[in-house]
Design a protein around this motif. Sequence first.
Motif, PDB file in Angstrom:
ATOM      1  N   SER A 186       0.835  -1.207   0.000  1.00 53.22           N
ATOM      2  CA  SER A 186       0.000   0.000   0.000  1.00 53.22           C
ATOM      3  C   SER A 186       0.865   1.251   0.000  1.00 53.22           C
ATOM      4  O   SER A 186       0.541   2.232  -0.674  1.00 53.22           O
ATOM      5  CB  SER A 186      -0.915   0.005   1.224  1.00 53.22           C
ATOM      6  OG  SER A 186      -1.792  -1.077   1.178  1.00 53.22           O
ATOM      7  N   LEU A 187       1.941   1.213   0.755  1.00 54.71           N
ATOM      8  CA  LEU A 187       2.856   2.349   0.785  1.00 54.71           C
ATOM      9  C   LEU A 187       3.470   2.579  -0.595  1.00 54.71           C
ATOM     10  O   LEU A 187       3.582   3.715  -1.057  1.00 54.71           O
ATOM     11  CB  LEU A 187       3.946   2.076   1.822  1.00 54.71           C
ATOM     12  CG  LEU A 187       4.647   3.242   2.469  1.00 54.71           C
ATOM     13  CD1 LEU A 187       3.675   4.221   3.088  1.00 54.71           C
ATOM     14  CD2 LEU A 187       5.618   2.733   3.512  1.00 54.71           C
ATOM     15  N   GLY A 238       0.859   4.050  -2.830  1.00 53.25           N
ATOM     16  CA  GLY A 238       0.701   5.460  -2.480  1.00 53.25           C
ATOM     17  C   GLY A 238       1.821   6.304  -3.070  1.00 53.25           C
ATOM     18  O   GLY A 238       1.593   7.416  -3.534  1.00 53.25           O
ATOM     19  N   THR A 295      -3.135   8.800  -3.556  1.00 47.24           N
ATOM     20  CA  THR A 295      -2.026   8.630  -2.629  1.00 47.24           C
ATOM     21  C   THR A 295      -2.514   8.382  -1.206  1.00 47.24           C
ATOM     22  O   THR A 295      -2.204   7.362  -0.599  1.00 47.24           O
ATOM     23  CB  THR A 295      -1.114   9.879  -2.654  1.00 47.24           C
ATOM     24  OG1 THR A 295      -0.627  10.046  -3.979  1.00 47.24           O
ATOM     25  CG2 THR A 295       0.049   9.735  -1.703  1.00 47.24           C
ATOM     26  N   VAL A 296      -3.286   9.317  -0.670  1.00 47.28           N
ATOM     27  CA  VAL A 296      -3.665   9.263   0.739  1.00 47.28           C
ATOM     28  C   VAL A 296      -4.459   8.010   1.099  1.00 47.28           C
ATOM     29  O   VAL A 296      -4.190   7.399   2.138  1.00 47.28           O
ATOM     30  CB  VAL A 296      -4.398  10.555   1.163  1.00 47.28           C
ATOM     31  CG1 VAL A 296      -4.932  10.453   2.580  1.00 47.28           C
ATOM     32  CG2 VAL A 296      -3.448  11.748   1.054  1.00 47.28           C
ATOM     33  N   ILE A 332      -2.025   5.352   1.758  1.00 48.03           N
ATOM     34  CA  ILE A 332      -1.258   5.605   2.974  1.00 48.03           C
ATOM     35  C   ILE A 332      -2.112   5.262   4.195  1.00 48.03           C
ATOM     36  O   ILE A 332      -1.620   4.685   5.171  1.00 48.03           O
ATOM     37  CB  ILE A 332      -0.765   7.072   3.029  1.00 48.03           C
ATOM     38  CG1 ILE A 332       0.092   7.409   1.800  1.00 48.03           C
ATOM     39  CG2 ILE A 332      -0.012   7.338   4.319  1.00 48.03           C
ATOM     40  CD1 ILE A 332       1.322   6.564   1.609  1.00 48.03           C
ATOM     41  N   ALA A 352      -2.106   1.606   4.436  1.00 53.04           N
ATOM     42  CA  ALA A 352      -0.815   1.159   4.978  1.00 53.04           C
ATOM     43  C   ALA A 352      -0.798   1.314   6.501  1.00 53.04           C
ATOM     44  O   ALA A 352      -0.333   0.415   7.213  1.00 53.04           O
ATOM     45  CB  ALA A 352       0.333   1.958   4.345  1.00 53.04           C
ATOM     46  N   LEU A 405       4.211   6.598  10.250  1.00 55.85           N
ATOM     47  CA  LEU A 405       3.208   7.225   9.385  1.00 55.85           C
ATOM     48  C   LEU A 405       2.407   8.277  10.139  1.00 55.85           C
ATOM     49  O   LEU A 405       2.126   9.352   9.607  1.00 55.85           O
ATOM     50  CB  LEU A 405       2.264   6.170   8.803  1.00 55.85           C
ATOM     51  CG  LEU A 405       2.808   5.340   7.654  1.00 55.85           C
ATOM     52  CD1 LEU A 405       1.766   4.315   7.204  1.00 55.85           C
ATOM     53  CD2 LEU A 405       3.199   6.212   6.476  1.00 55.85           C
ATOM     54  N   ASN A 441       4.380  11.398  10.526  1.00 60.22           N
ATOM     55  CA  ASN A 441       4.762  12.063   9.284  1.00 60.22           C
ATOM     56  C   ASN A 441       3.971  13.358   9.146  1.00 60.22           C
ATOM     57  O   ASN A 441       2.744  13.350   9.225  1.00 60.22           O
ATOM     58  CB  ASN A 441       4.492  11.134   8.097  1.00 60.22           C
ATOM     59  CG  ASN A 441       4.927  11.746   6.792  1.00 60.22           C
ATOM     60  OD1 ASN A 441       4.288  12.661   6.281  1.00 60.22           O
ATOM     61  ND2 ASN A 441       6.008  11.229   6.240  1.00 60.22           N
ATOM     62  N   PHE A 477       1.368  13.075   6.011  1.00 67.13           N
ATOM     63  CA  PHE A 477       0.291  12.093   6.001  1.00 67.13           C
ATOM     64  C   PHE A 477      -0.350  11.847   7.359  1.00 67.13           C
ATOM     65  O   PHE A 477      -1.491  11.406   7.437  1.00 67.13           O
ATOM     66  CB  PHE A 477       0.799  10.761   5.437  1.00 67.13           C
ATOM     67  CG  PHE A 477       1.254  10.872   4.027  1.00 67.13           C
ATOM     68  CD1 PHE A 477       0.375  11.210   3.021  1.00 67.13           C
ATOM     69  CD2 PHE A 477       2.578  10.658   3.700  1.00 67.13           C
ATOM     70  CE1 PHE A 477       0.793  11.335   1.716  1.00 67.13           C
ATOM     71  CE2 PHE A 477       3.016  10.771   2.383  1.00 67.13           C
ATOM     72  CZ  PHE A 477       2.118  11.108   1.391  1.00 67.13           C
ATOM     73  N   ILE A 497      -4.334  10.777   8.190  1.00 65.23           N
ATOM     74  CA  ILE A 497      -4.642   9.461   8.763  1.00 65.23           C
ATOM     75  C   ILE A 497      -5.472   9.628  10.030  1.00 65.23           C
ATOM     76  O   ILE A 497      -6.495   8.957  10.210  1.00 65.23           O
ATOM     77  CB  ILE A 497      -3.341   8.683   9.071  1.00 65.23           C
ATOM     78  CG1 ILE A 497      -2.600   8.348   7.777  1.00 65.23           C
ATOM     79  CG2 ILE A 497      -3.656   7.399   9.847  1.00 65.23           C
ATOM     80  CD1 ILE A 497      -1.177   7.851   7.986  1.00 65.23           C
TER      81      ILE A 497
END
Length: 119
Positions: free
Chosen positions: A13-14, A17, A28-29, A32, A35, A50, A53, A56, A60
């Motif tokens: 998934s990463l 993304g 993308t998101v 993420i 992930a 993550l 980050n 992101f 999340i």
Amino acid sequence: MLRVAYLAAGFMSLGLGGLGVLLPLLPTVPFIILAAFCFARSSTALERKLLDNPSFGPAIRLWREKGAISRRGKRAALAAFAFSAVLGLLASPFPWSLIPLAAALIGGTWIWRRPEGEA
């Protein structure tokens, strides 16, 4: 065994993304967020990376807490969908050109209807 499968799915998934940064129709998101879901079940250290980050982490947390997407995120996603749909209409023969348009309409409608939040 299940932990390894979640870890592999998290890395996949990463990677998807990361590709989404370059390819307009690939988001993308959401990858993420997926992930982070997978890493939460396999590696808390990777999940924490993550969540910490600056790019992101807020998205999340917003998704986890409210099922919401920031207004900026919605605009970026809808612009990417529109770009992909126009590119598909110009570059593909009919009826194949309708596939990106249908994906943009379906995905864009779903994104538009999600609650908004501040990321």
